[in-house]
Design an enzyme around this catalytic site. Structure first.
Site, short mmCIF file in Angstrom:
data_model
loop_
_atom_site.label_atom_id
_atom_site.label_comp_id
_atom_site.label_asym_id
_atom_site.label_seq_id
_atom_site.Cartn_x
_atom_site.Cartn_y
_atom_site.Cartn_z
N ASP A 98 0.91 -1.04 0.00
CA ASP A 98 -0.01 0.01 0.01
C ASP A 98 0.90 1.10 -0.14
OD1 ASP A 98 0.95 -0.26 2.48
OD2 ASP A 98 -1.20 0.07 3.62
N SER A 99 2.27 1.07 0.05
CA SER A 99 3.11 2.39 -0.21
C SER A 99 2.97 2.75 -1.46
CB SER A 99 4.53 1.71 0.16
OG SER A 99 4.98 0.44 -0.56
N LYS A 109 -0.81 -9.49 2.74
CA LYS A 109 -0.31 -8.99 3.85
C LYS A 109 -1.05 -8.19 4.87
CE LYS A 109 3.34 -6.01 3.76
NZ LYS A 109 2.87 -4.80 4.81
N GLU A 148 9.32 -4.03 10.85
CA GLU A 148 9.68 -2.83 10.19
C GLU A 148 10.02 -1.90 11.33
OE1 GLU A 148 7.93 0.88 7.37
OE2 GLU A 148 6.91 -0.94 7.55
#
Length: 274
Positions: free
Chosen positions: A43-44, A112, A181
Site C-alpha cells: 500500500d506504499s 499481508k 519494520e
C-alpha cells in the site's frame, strides 16, 4: 522455480530471502528475470505511485488494479498484496472477503496485513479459507496516527515484549512469514530466533531471515530525506533525469529523430499528391 508461500516458509534457516515492492507490469517483468524471491504490492503505492501523504487513502480498488498488473508481469516470484487500511479491521469475515478479492481479482498469491494478536482470528479464518497470510509488526504505517509518527518500535521493555508476543500470536494463527519494520536489530534477531516462520526485515537489522525494500528507495528515486535503513544500490533517479534531459535537448536541437528513426515511402506516391 516458482516461489510459493510453502517454499518461502521452508527457506527459514536454509537461505536468506529477498523481497522488493512492485506496482506495475513493466517493473514486475524486470524483477521476474532476477533472483528476487517475492514481490510485495504494498500500500506504499499510495505514496510512491499516487502521491498521497500516507497509505491511509489507498483503496481495495487501488490494490486490485496494481496487483493484477504485477501478476501479469511476473510468474516466478511469490506475489504478496497488502490489505489496505480498513479492509480487514471490522471483522474476520470482512478480512476474509477482501483477502479473497485480492486473490481472485488481483491475482495475488498471498496477502499481508498489519497488526498483532488483535487480528489473530482474522488470520485464522483466512488461513482456513486457503489464503496464505504474511504478518507485519513494528512500525505499521496504517497506524501512523496512533503511533505518533514514523518511529522505531519496541525499544522499551513493555513494547519489546508485546512485539515478541504478537509475533508468537501471528505464528500460532497461521502466518507463513512476518515483516518486521523499524525494529531494533537485537530485538529483531530475538524474534527471528523465537518464531518458526521467516522474518522479513525493513530497518530491522541483518539477522532477519530476509529483507524487503521499496524499489524506488533502493534506486535513489525518492527526493528528500531517506530512511536510515535504505541503501542505494544504483542512482536510478539521477540516470532517468539525465535521460529525460538528453531527450528534451535532442528534440530541441533537431538531432532526434534522426534518419534511422524514420519511415520512408516511394517518392512517386508523393508526386501524385495534389
Amino acid at each position: 522455480m516458482k516461489t510459493t508461500a510453502v517454499s518461502f516458509r521452508a527457506a527459514k534457516g536454509q537461505r536468506k530471502l529477498s523481497m522488493l515492492t512492485a506496482y506495475d507490469y513493466t517493473t514486475a517483468r524486470l524483477m521476474d528475470a532476477c533472483q528476487i524471491d517475492a514481490l510485495l504490492v504494498g500500500d506504499s503505492l499510495g505514496m510512491v505511485m499516487l502521491g498521497y501523504a500516507d497509505t491511509l487513502s489507498v483503496t481495495m480498488e487501488d490494490m486490485i488494479h496494481h496487483c493484477a498488473a504485477v501478476a501479469r508481469g511476473a510468474s516466478r516470484p511469490l506475489i504478496v498484496c497488502d490489505m489496505p487500511f480498513m479492509s480487514y479491521h471490522l471483522s474476520p469475515e470482512q478480512a476474509c472477503a477482501n483477502a479473497g478479492r485480492l486473490l481472485k481479482e488481483g491475482r495475488a498469491q498471498a496477502v499481508k496485513l498489519e497488526g498483532g494478536a488483535d487480528f489473530a482470528e482474522h488470520i485464522r479464518l483466512m488461513v482456513r479459507a486457503s489464503i496464505p497470510v504474511m504478518g507485519h509488526l513494528g512500525l505499521t504505517p496504517q497506524s501512523i496516527n496512533a503511533l505518533g509518527g514514523f518511529k522505531v518500535q519496541g525499544k522499551a521493555p513493555e513494547a519489546a515484549q508485546k512485539l515478541l508476543d504478537d509475533a508468537r500470536a501471528l505464528e500460532a494463527a497461521g502466518v507463513f512469514s512476518i515483516v518486521l519494520e523499524c525494529v531494533p536489530a537485537p530485538l529483531a534477531r530475538l524474534v527471528s530466533q523465537r518464531v518458526n516462520v521467516p522474518t522479513i526485515g525493513i530497518g530491522a537489522g541483518p539477522d532477519c531471515d530476509g529483507q524487503v525494500l521499496v524499489w524506488q528507495d533502493m534506486l535513489g528515486m525518492v527526493s528528500g530525506l531517506s530512511p536510515k535503513f535504505v541503501r542505494h544500490f544504483a542512482e536510478g533517479g539521477e540516470t532517468m533525469q539525465q535521460a529525460f534531459n538528453a531527450y528534451a535537448q535532442a528534440v530541441q536541437n533537431g538531432t532526434f529523430p534522426a534518419p534511422e528513426h524514420c519511415y520512408g515511402m516511394d517518392e512517386e506516391v508523393l508526386e501524385k499528391l495534389r
